[in-house]
Design a protein around this motif. Sequence first.
Motif, short mmCIF file in Angstrom:
data_model
loop_
_atom_site.label_atom_id
_atom_site.label_comp_id
_atom_site.label_asym_id
_atom_site.label_seq_id
_atom_site.Cartn_x
_atom_site.Cartn_y
_atom_site.Cartn_z
N PHE A 1 0.55 -1.26 -0.03
CA PHE A 1 0.14 0.02 0.19
C PHE A 1 0.83 1.32 0.02
CE2 PHE A 1 -2.96 -3.23 1.40
CZ PHE A 1 -4.00 -3.11 1.10
N GLY A 2 0.62 2.31 -0.89
CA GLY A 2 1.33 3.24 -1.03
C GLY A 2 0.68 4.30 -2.13
N ARG A 3 1.10 5.59 -1.98
CA ARG A 3 0.43 6.45 -2.79
C ARG A 3 0.88 6.44 -4.24
NH1 ARG A 3 0.68 12.23 0.60
NH2 ARG A 3 -0.56 11.65 2.31
N GLY A 4 2.06 6.16 -4.57
CA GLY A 4 2.61 5.82 -5.74
C GLY A 4 1.79 4.57 -6.50
N CYS A 5 1.74 4.26 -7.90
CA CYS A 5 1.31 3.26 -8.86
C CYS A 5 2.30 2.32 -8.58
CB CYS A 5 1.18 3.72 -9.81
SG CYS A 5 0.21 2.78 -11.01
N ASP A 6 1.97 0.94 -8.53
CA ASP A 6 2.72 -0.04 -8.55
C ASP A 6 2.70 -0.93 -9.77
OD1 ASP A 6 0.50 -1.38 -8.10
OD2 ASP A 6 0.94 -2.51 -6.26
N ALA A 7 2.25 -0.22 -10.98
CA ALA A 7 2.30 -0.93 -11.84
C ALA A 7 3.10 -0.49 -13.17
CB ALA A 7 0.88 -0.59 -12.92
N ASP B 1 6.62 9.15 -13.37
CA ASP B 1 7.02 8.89 -11.81
C ASP B 1 6.21 8.47 -10.87
OD1 ASP B 1 4.89 10.81 -11.81
OD2 ASP B 1 6.34 12.59 -11.64
N LYS B 2 4.93 7.60 -11.27
CA LYS B 2 4.18 6.75 -10.55
C LYS B 2 3.04 7.98 -9.78
CE LYS B 2 6.48 3.23 -11.86
NZ LYS B 2 5.74 2.23 -12.80
N ARG B 3 2.93 9.06 -9.96
CA ARG B 3 2.27 10.04 -9.23
C ARG B 3 0.70 10.07 -9.70
NH1 ARG B 3 2.98 15.24 -8.30
NH2 ARG B 3 3.76 15.63 -10.33
N ASN C 1 -5.34 8.54 -17.66
CA ASN C 1 -5.27 7.08 -17.26
C ASN C 1 -5.54 6.65 -15.82
OD1 ASN C 1 -5.18 4.29 -18.20
ND2 ASN C 1 -3.19 4.01 -17.12
N THR C 2 -6.35 7.74 -15.25
CA THR C 2 -6.60 7.79 -13.70
C THR C 2 -7.50 6.64 -13.50
OG1 THR C 2 -8.43 9.36 -13.96
CG2 THR C 2 -6.37 10.17 -13.40
N VAL C 3 -8.11 6.21 -14.39
CA VAL C 3 -9.32 4.82 -14.21
C VAL C 3 -8.22 3.42 -13.86
CG1 VAL C 3 -9.23 4.14 -16.72
CG2 VAL C 3 -11.11 3.54 -14.89
N ASN C 4 -7.10 3.48 -14.39
CA ASN C 4 -6.00 2.46 -14.22
C ASN C 4 -5.04 2.79 -13.27
OD1 ASN C 4 -7.31 0.50 -16.12
ND2 ASN C 4 -6.38 1.76 -17.57
N PHE C 5 -5.18 3.89 -12.56
CA PHE C 5 -4.06 4.09 -11.62
C PHE C 5 -4.23 3.23 -10.23
CE2 PHE C 5 -2.49 6.39 -7.91
CZ PHE C 5 -0.83 6.92 -8.29
N ARG C 6 -2.59 2.43 -10.22
CA ARG C 6 -2.85 1.46 -9.40
C ARG C 6 -2.03 1.66 -7.92
NH1 ARG C 6 -6.19 -2.26 -11.41
NH2 ARG C 6 -6.01 -2.17 -13.59
N GLY C 7 -2.24 2.77 -7.48
CA GLY C 7 -1.86 3.46 -6.09
C GLY C 7 -3.06 3.76 -5.26
N HIS D 1 -5.02 8.69 -1.88
CA HIS D 1 -5.77 9.37 -0.67
C HIS D 1 -5.45 8.51 0.38
CE1 HIS D 1 -8.06 11.56 -3.86
NE2 HIS D 1 -8.51 10.23 -4.33
N MET D 2 -4.68 7.79 0.51
CA MET D 2 -4.02 7.24 1.75
C MET D 2 -3.45 8.46 2.86
SD MET D 2 -1.90 3.80 2.47
CE MET D 2 -0.47 4.45 1.75
N PRO D 3 -3.80 8.46 4.14
CA PRO D 3 -3.02 9.48 4.93
C PRO D 3 -1.85 9.10 5.27
CG PRO D 3 -4.55 8.04 6.22
CD PRO D 3 -4.78 7.58 4.58
N GLY D 4 -0.88 10.22 5.08
CA GLY D 4 0.51 9.93 5.55
C GLY D 4 0.85 9.67 7.17
N ASN D 5 2.11 9.72 7.37
CA ASN D 5 2.39 9.28 8.67
C ASN D 5 2.02 10.39 9.51
OD1 ASN D 5 3.75 6.98 7.85
ND2 ASN D 5 5.82 7.67 7.75
N ASP D 6 1.99 11.67 9.03
CA ASP D 6 1.75 12.83 10.04
C ASP D 6 0.33 12.54 10.30
OD1 ASP D 6 4.35 13.91 9.59
OD2 ASP D 6 3.66 15.24 7.95
N PHE D 7 -0.47 12.25 9.53
CA PHE D 7 -1.83 12.12 10.11
C PHE D 7 -2.14 11.09 11.03
CE2 PHE D 7 -6.07 10.35 9.62
CZ PHE D 7 -6.86 11.56 9.55
#
Length: 295
Positions: free
Chosen positions: A147-153, A251-253, A263-269, A272-278
Amino acid sequence: MRSLPDDLAARLAAGATTLANCWLLTRADGSRFGFTDHDRDLVVDGVTCRAASGLDRSAAAASGDFAAGDEDLAGVVAGESLSEEDLAAGRWDGARVEVYLTDWTDPASALLLRAGTIGEVVRSDGAFRAELRGPAHALGHPVGRLFGRGCDAELGDARCAVALDHPDYRATADVVGGDGIARLLLQGLGAFDDDWFAGGLLVPASGALADRPLRIDLDRRAGDLREIVLWRRAPLALAPGLLVTLTAGCDKRFATCRTKFANTVNFRGFPHMPGNDFAFAYARSDGGNTGGVLF
């Protein structure tokens, strides 16, 4: 438990032995080669193992973990089947290796000692040393998604679905300058923005590195030309006049997926996952507690 062929077991039990090591190597392109430390060629499993290779193996060591390099394969770089150019071009990277013990008076009675793949290769003074990775080494690699903000494809694969043959994402150019190793000057890419190919791939169309992808680190205009800096130095120089193919970088963003590739429909990241600060923050009346900028 490994069982010995009866005829080989009898020879091992005798007072004098006539043993030799043989190596069968299968490259990723399907080419198969054989080598032996005997003083004449031997045929094992239908493959002629060449004697004039200078190959030798270190002592093998087994361990309970997945560490690589518990056995080495060393030799001289000579001949058509094992050349300096092939090693530098990466044609032996990941090749499958089968190590056999055989009786050179009867090579058909060969015993498979171990199998693995070639790992790191070190070249020096016309010789090489390669680590032999056993099958357990693959078990040390991470499997599954993180699980991460960046795309893993990978850009253009089945999960991403971007058509990389589209002229917006693929282009050909001629090498016209640079050092040919880390920095290239290309002609024919004037229609693309700076950094369009940063993070993408450069693939030579011919020569020793033909069809081998090289990762692009920087991409910027240099007058009427294009300056490309490779992520890693090319193993062999790319000479002026060489035709290369470039694919766009990602750059996977999420923002890049949206604006550059639509291509946001196929984004694989998980943008909206909250970061460590949150995750570690506490409620405050003077803060939004958003976890940072998402896009």
